[in-house]
Design an enzyme around this catalytic site. Structure first.
Site, PDB file in Angstrom:
ATOM      1  N   ARG A   1       0.839  -1.198   0.000  1.00 38.12           N
ATOM      2  CA  ARG A   1       0.000   0.000   0.000  1.00 38.12           C
ATOM      3  C   ARG A   1       0.878   1.254   0.000  1.00 38.12           C
ATOM      4  NH1 ARG A   1      -1.533   1.575   4.718  1.00 38.12           N
ATOM      5  NH2 ARG A   1      -2.587  -0.325   5.370  1.00 38.12           N
TER       6      ARG A   1
ATOM      7  N   LYS B   1      -6.375   7.597 -19.337  1.00 37.41           N
ATOM      8  CA  LYS B   1      -6.498   8.188 -20.673  1.00 37.41           C
ATOM      9  C   LYS B   1      -5.202   7.976 -21.470  1.00 37.41           C
ATOM     10  CE  LYS B   1     -10.321   9.351 -18.593  1.00 37.41           C
ATOM     11  NZ  LYS B   1     -10.529  10.634 -17.952  1.00 37.41           N
TER      12      LYS B   1
ATOM     13  N   ASP C   1      -4.360  19.875 -14.360  1.00 37.84           N
ATOM     14  CA  ASP C   1      -4.791  18.562 -14.833  1.00 37.84           C
ATOM     15  C   ASP C   1      -4.346  18.444 -16.289  1.00 37.84           C
ATOM     16  OD1 ASP C   1      -6.218  16.396 -15.909  1.00 37.84           O
ATOM     17  OD2 ASP C   1      -7.856  16.641 -14.479  1.00 37.84           O
TER      18      ASP C   1
ATOM     19  N   TYR D   1     -13.673  19.123 -15.633  1.00 32.30           N
ATOM     20  CA  TYR D   1     -14.142  17.742 -15.788  1.00 32.30           C
ATOM     21  C   TYR D   1     -15.313  17.492 -14.816  1.00 32.30           C
ATOM     22  CZ  TYR D   1     -14.049  12.654 -15.438  1.00 32.30           C
ATOM     23  OH  TYR D   1     -14.396  11.338 -15.411  1.00 32.30           O
TER      24      TYR D   1
END
Ligand SMILES: *Cc1c(COP(=O)(O)O)cnc(C)c1O
Length: 399
Positions: free
Chosen positions: A50, A199, A174, A102
């Protein structure tokens, strides 16, 4: 690997042929959740996946180098990446966000504001007066998306970063729509870069993931510690796939943007189309800034059908080659209807204020042959004149 290598080399070869155990050319995937201590009170470099995992670190290093940052944190999704940057904020802090950001980011910001975690002002970052008034409120963070989704508005990162820093704010960009192959916000003054690696970085529509790159190492360490605390780091297997996708980032994007430019030129000449939003067009209001701060115009564009919602319905039900789906950045071409899909969660009023009309369609252009892509669009446009009466209701405001 040395920072002096060209970005194409980092993408194609970071970590290649570095395996000490077998000489594997492809970096091996390390799936183990836990790592044995070397002895009493002698932890190795990794103890639990983790917090740190060798496969995830390899991807993080490659992304950090491509973005020219100090370090990157690889996360389970792009939204986890946005939220990780927001984790720096305190209750009285203000975030300045793009009014056309977004849809998922809009929903997250609005929900955290609602819960009293911080305040948010959604601002048209191309409106100088609105921006000046917002910066005068001394925000803690300015969030930028350029080109924006779905209208492809371009924001001058260098100018806004300078204004934000003067107001005492950090700047997060972003960079999902362009990737470091076409834009490097840290070199323009950003403190953080956010990615939905879902993406372009992965590029094959088979992983959901995210990343945050920090310009400053201490900031990156704080964010990495928080990502471990709340448990939003990316899985080793997803990291492996994303690194595999990253290998071809540059040739993919160059070919996809060539296809996008051809499609933009095609759409501009069509009577059914009332507007084409592509920064590569000289008529685009952000063309000059895009040309200066990007190394290419990218493979995303949107266009407006004069016939509104009904035309959009006919088009998406008839278009060929393009799949009718959300998301972007994969090798396959997609068409989306922002008003009922990506931006449905925004609410009608905010959507209209952001200029997202019912006839707007967004294209993510892939690697198919240009002639097939244009033929597919032609089929969709031809259906707009179809006199067949409608069956079934299509209400662009219904979601
Ligand atoms: C997709 C996307 C996100 C969210 O990323 P997920 O991987 O879907 O969580 C954030 N910003 C932009 C610009 C995006 O396109």
């Amino acid at each position: 690997m040395s920072q002096t290598r060209r970005p194409e080399t980092i993408a194609a070869a970071h970590g290649v042929a570095a395996d000490a155990a077998f000489g594997a050319v492809t970096p091996p995937i390390v799936l183990s959740s836990t790592f044995a201590f070397a002895g009493y009170d002698r932890p190795r470099a990794h103890d639990y996946s983790r917090g740190a995992n060798p496969t995830r670190e390899l991807l993080a290093d490659a992304i950090a180098q491509l973005e020219r940052g100090a370090a990157a944190i690889v996360l389970a999704s792009g939204m986890a990446a946005v939220d990780l940057v927001l984790s720096r904020l305190r209750r009285d802090d203000l975030v300045i966000a793009p009014h056309d950001c977004y849809g998922g980011t809009y929903r997250l910001l609005a929900a955290r504001r609602e819960r009293g975690h911080f305040d948010v002002a959604f601002v048209d970052q191309n409106d100088d007066d609105a921006l000046r008034a917002a910066l005068a409120r001394r925000p803690a963070l300015v969030l930028i998306e350029t080109p924006s989704n779905p209208l492809m508005r371009v924001v001058d990162i260098r100018a806004l970063a300078a204004g934000a820093h003067a107001a005492g704010a950090k700047v997060a960009v972003d960079n999902t729509f362009l990737s470091p192959a076409l834009q490097r916000p840290i070199t323009l003054g950003a403190d953080f870069v956010i990615h939905s690696t879902t993406k372009y970085l992965n590029g094959h529509s088979d992983v959901v993931g995210g990343a945050v790159v920090a310009a400053d190492r201490a900031e990156a360490e704080t964010l990495a510690a928080w990502a471990n605390t709340i448990g939003v780091t990316g899985s080793p297997f997803d990291s492996y796939l994303t690194l595999r996708g990253l290998r071809t980032l540059f040739p993919r994007l160059l070919q996809q943007q060539a296809n996008a430019a051809a499609i933009a030129r095609f759409l501009v000449g069509r009577a059914e189309v009332s507007a084409v939003h592509y920064p590569g067009l000289a008529s685009h209001p952000g063309h000059a800034i895009a040309k200066a701060q990007q190394s290419g115009f990218g493979a995303m564009l949107s266009f407006e059908l004069a016939g509104g919602a009904e035309a959009a319905r006919r088009f998406v039900e008839s278009v060929e080659v393009f799949a009718f789906a959300e998301s972007l950045g994969g090798v396959e071409s997609l068409v989306a209807h922002p008003a009922t899909m990506i931006h449905a969660g925004m609410g009608e009023e905010a959507r209209r204020a952001a200029g997202i009309d019912d006839g707007l369609l967004r294209l993510s252009v892939g690697l198919e042959a240009e002639a097939d892509l244009i033929a597919g669009l032609e089929t969709g446009l031809a259906a707009l004149g179809d006199p067949t009466p409608l069956t079934g209701a299509f209400d662009a405001r219904s979601k």
